[in-house]
Design an enzyme around this catalytic site. Structure first.
Site, PDB file in Angstrom:
ATOM      1  N   GLU A   1       0.886  -0.926   0.014  1.00 15.56           N
ATOM      2  CA  GLU A   1       0.118   0.066   0.304  1.00 15.56           C
ATOM      3  C   GLU A   1       0.471   1.092  -0.037  1.00 15.56           C
ATOM      4  O   GLU A   1       1.647   1.694  -0.929  1.00 15.56           O
ATOM      5  CB  GLU A   1      -0.877   0.026   1.257  1.00 15.56           C
ATOM      6  CG  GLU A   1      -1.896   0.860   1.100  1.00 15.56           C
ATOM      7  CD  GLU A   1      -3.182   0.884   1.766  1.00 15.56           C
ATOM      8  OE1 GLU A   1      -4.335   1.187   2.150  1.00 15.56           O
ATOM      9  OE2 GLU A   1      -3.591  -0.877   2.667  1.00 15.56           O
TER      10      GLU A   1
ATOM     11  N   GLU B   1      -3.001   0.703  13.301  1.00 12.95           N
ATOM     12  CA  GLU B   1      -3.324   1.103  12.507  1.00 12.95           C
ATOM     13  C   GLU B   1      -4.586   0.711  13.133  1.00 12.95           C
ATOM     14  O   GLU B   1      -5.843   1.569  13.591  1.00 12.95           O
ATOM     15  CB  GLU B   1      -3.619   0.481  11.383  1.00 12.95           C
ATOM     16  CG  GLU B   1      -4.519   0.479  10.364  1.00 12.95           C
ATOM     17  CD  GLU B   1      -4.499  -0.387   9.357  1.00 12.95           C
ATOM     18  OE1 GLU B   1      -5.587  -0.082   8.088  1.00 12.95           O
ATOM     19  OE2 GLU B   1      -3.808  -1.412   9.105  1.00 12.95           O
TER      20      GLU B   1
END
Length: 718
Positions: free
Chosen positions: A343, A603
């Site tokens: 990502e 996260e």
């Protein structure tokens, strides 16, 4: 500056091998200066006569390449001899790697198939005043380099036994030159080296190197080996609950180093890629590995540290450290979500929730200016802002709280650094974003319709959802109002007529209040208060406090509500509850990850759960800075350093600390454009002592005491 160079490329496809370009030249008469101008389609490393031209790594960085490509200037005078060789290795970098890894689309395939290209000029200025330019053209040569493979996700393969002996003339590449611009952002640099803490064997028999800190960058290792021996290294962030190497959360990113040794002692680190990691797994490594053979090289944009946070609680200090490390790890030319998996994108939502903390921790004016210019360049024709910038998800729909980065980020940069230029540069982009919402909604003065991320990763999400339970159109309309309000403020700063948008803002607020007379979640209460949309702000804040207590005095918020929750509580008389949430060590909390051994921000609140299992493998980064936004509450509310909107750049401040005896002491400071502002409070048997240092005029509020002070150092009791 007028350039003469042409783009050049290899005459044949080299496959995975990174080409190296070469230009040889002789000095004809005494020199005064030699300057090298260089850029590439990919990333490059350049040497003159075998020496690096700069400490800039991963040049030319990452921009909206189709419209903006940075050119670097290097003074190489000291490297030049009578006979000279310039060599430049070019890797895929961000431009030609398979980004994003979780998307398969024609536009991604097209990027990956773009040819390798180099553009450069050598400017020779002689002692007699004459000048000569050696511009890239078909006289430049290319060959295969020892970098046999390199790209962003999968890592790098290097053959130290390989010598480039076969050279051919490059071909001209038909590529734009009108997109070239001189370096605008911060250079990417190697800023720190961390020695390995240990080398050990896991229960599964794996050889692991632990640096004790998650970083973004690469490993540098030294080894004494025989020619042809192979080294293979994998990267990981955490160990599993059994103490074994874990990397499933990297998804399809191989994050691998392969190295073919030459004979004897040698030192190597990757040249054209980077990794996010704390641990290395030595799949292949000659002889017994020792800690002193490994150093983690920290790589990030060359931003200067301006903030300081410290207190009496070691766990909270570790949280502060994690926040700073999370920013360093994700401020690598753009504000990324994470540095490790397939990502590593410039998610706009992450950037806007963290931007205030970012500006206090480090000087990021130049960093954000470049990224926001890319945002304006990538803004869609209808005014929409992509979910990531540079926009590699051009099929993705604009989302509230993500696209609003177009307005929130430039306003915050202006507030922290005090220069109007960022508002001048971005005003059209800001305005087009608000106009986009106005045109996209299906109900006037609300943001109805569309697709949104909601309160992303909110803990009150229904089963199977990532979006939290807050109503998406509620969040969207709240940010519609907020962005419109900031646009009006920006217009007034710039002396522009804001009448149309002032009326729009009033209409949005009135319609919001009629549509949403009640608030259902923590995040809905937070936004209604923080964006001043509720009719009764105090009552709404009180209701929020009661809801939090009913929820067990724990947060239920995600990416949207978390940055503001402690601010709302502190501003409306619930600072004790704010501290309860801040100091909580059980899940869910900021300190839960600390107790689990985190060295950066996670996260997910429970990326590693209480039983040691992982939240998931598909979306579980352990270096994801967004929840580190809590630091701006520590600066502004706990320590009380509050910039005043009407005095941007910290020209004047309010210092209003909020002490809590669950900490013995707390201190914070910010090196602003106008000097250092520092605040510390200490709980003593005689009361709370407040120590204040201000380089600018300040309004001080401590308990019932209010006074104005000139620049200086002060002590108060309360």
């Amino acid at each position: 500056m007028e350039f003469k160079a042409n783009w050049i490329r290899p005459a044949k496809d080299l496959g995975d091998v990174c080409p190296v370009f070469k230009k040889e030249w002789k000095i004809k008469k005494p020199l005064k200066k030699v300057e090298l101008y260089l850029t590439a389609l990919g990333v490059y490393e350049a040497e003159v006569n075998g020496k690096r031209v700069s400490g800039y790594v991963l040049a030319p960085g990452w921009t909206a390449y189709e419209m903006r490509l940075q050119v670097q200037r290097y003074d190489v005078t000291e490297l030049v001899r009578e006979e000279n060789i310039l060599t430049v290795i070019v890797g895929r970098g961000w431009m030609r790697s398979p980004m994003p890894g979780f998307v398969e689309a024609e536009y991604k395939k097209k990027r990956m198939e773009q040819p390798c290209g180099l553009w450069g000029e050598l400017h020779l200025t002689y002692a007699d005043g004459s000048k000569e330019v050696l511009a890239s053209d078909e006289t430049w040569e290319y060959g295969e380099s020892a970098v046999r493979f390199s790209e962003i996700y999968d890592g790098e393969h290097y053959d130290a036994t390989f010598d480039t002996t076969l050279w051919s003339h490059a071909l001209r590449l038909d590529w734009q030159t009108d997109i070239l611009m001189m370096q605008e952002g911060e250079e990417i640099r190697e800023i720190e080296r961390i020695g390995a803490k240990s080398v050990f064997e896991t229960p599964a028999g794996e050889r692991i190197v632990d640096f004790g800190q998650e970083i973004t960058g690469y490993v540098e290792f030294c080894v004494d080996a025989k020619a042809g021996e192979r080294i293979r290294i994998l990267h990981g962030e955490v160990l599993d609950k059994n103490g074994n190497f874990y990397r499933d959360n990297y998804r399809d990113a191989k994050a691998e180093i392969q190295y073919i040794c030459k004979e004897g002692g040698q030192t190597y680190h990757p040249k054209l890629t980077f990794f996010g990691f704390r641990y290395l797994k030595l799949e292949e490594f000659p002889k017994k590995a020792r800690p002193e053979q490994f150093k983690a090289v920290v790589v990030c944009s060359n931003i200067k540290k301006t903030g300081h946070l410290s207190c009496s609680d070691p766990d909270v200090n570790q949280l502060f450290s994690n926040i700073f490390w999370g920013q360093k790890g994700n401020f690598l030319d753009i504000p990324t979500d994470c540095p490790q998996r397939d990502e590593r994108l410039g998610w706009t939502g992450d950037a806007q929730v963290f931007v205030k903390t970012a500006t206090y921790n480090y000087d990021v004016e130049k960093f954000f200016t470049k990224w926001l210019h890319d945002m304006a360049a990538h803004q869609r024709k209808d005014g929409g802002i992509g979910q990531v910038i540079p926009d590699l998800l051009d099929a993705g729909n604009p989302s509230a709280a993500w696209g609003d980065a177009a307005v929130i980020c430039p306003w915050q940069i202006y507030q922290t650094y005090g220069k109007k230029q960022i508002l001048e540069d971005q005003f059209d982009c800001m305005k087009k974003w608000v106009d986009y919402i106005t045109g996209a909604t299906t109900v006037p003065y609300l943001w109805a319709g569309g697709e949104h991320f909601g309160d992303w990763l909110g803990l009150d999400a229904p089963s199977g959802s990532y979006k939290g339970s807050s109503r998406e159109e509620f969040i969207a309309t709240a940010f519609y109002a907020y962005s419109t309000q900031l646009l009006v403020k920006a217009a007034k700063v710039l002396g522009k007529d804001a009448g149309e948008y002032e009326q729009l803002y009033q209409n949005i607020v009135e319609t919001f209040r009629k549509t949403y007379p009640e608030y259902l979640t923590q995040t809905e209460h937070i936004l209604a208060v923080h964006f001043r949309l509720a009719k009764d702000l105090q009552k709404t804040a009180d209701d929020l406090a009661e809801m939090i207590k009913r929820d067990g005095s724990q947060i239920k918020t995600g990416f949207v509500g978390t940055p503001y929750i402690l601010h709302v509580l502190s501003e409306y008389g619930h600072s004790d509850l704010a501290y309860t949430l801040f100091l909580r060590k059980e899940y869910p909390s900021w300190l839960f990850s600390v107790k689990q051994g985190a060295t950066t921000i996670w996260e997910h609140w429970d990326g590693i759960m209480e039983n040691g299992d992982f939240w998931s493998a598909d979306m579980n980064s352990f270096n994801h800075y967004a929840y580190g936004s809590v630091a701006d509450w520590v600066y502004e509310k706990a320590a009380g350093i509050r910039p005043l909107e009407e005095y941007p750049g910290f020209e004047r401040v309010l210092i209003k600390p909020m002490a809590d005896k669950r900490l013995n002491w707390l201190e914070a400071s910010i090196d602003t454009r106008n000097g250092k502002i520092a605040s510390k409070w200490i709980c003593t048997p005689d009361g709370i002592r407040y120590e204040i240092e201000t380089a600018v005029p300040a309004e001080v509020e401590i308990g019932d005491m209010k006074m104005e002070v000139a620049p200086g150092t002060y002590t108060f009791w309360g």
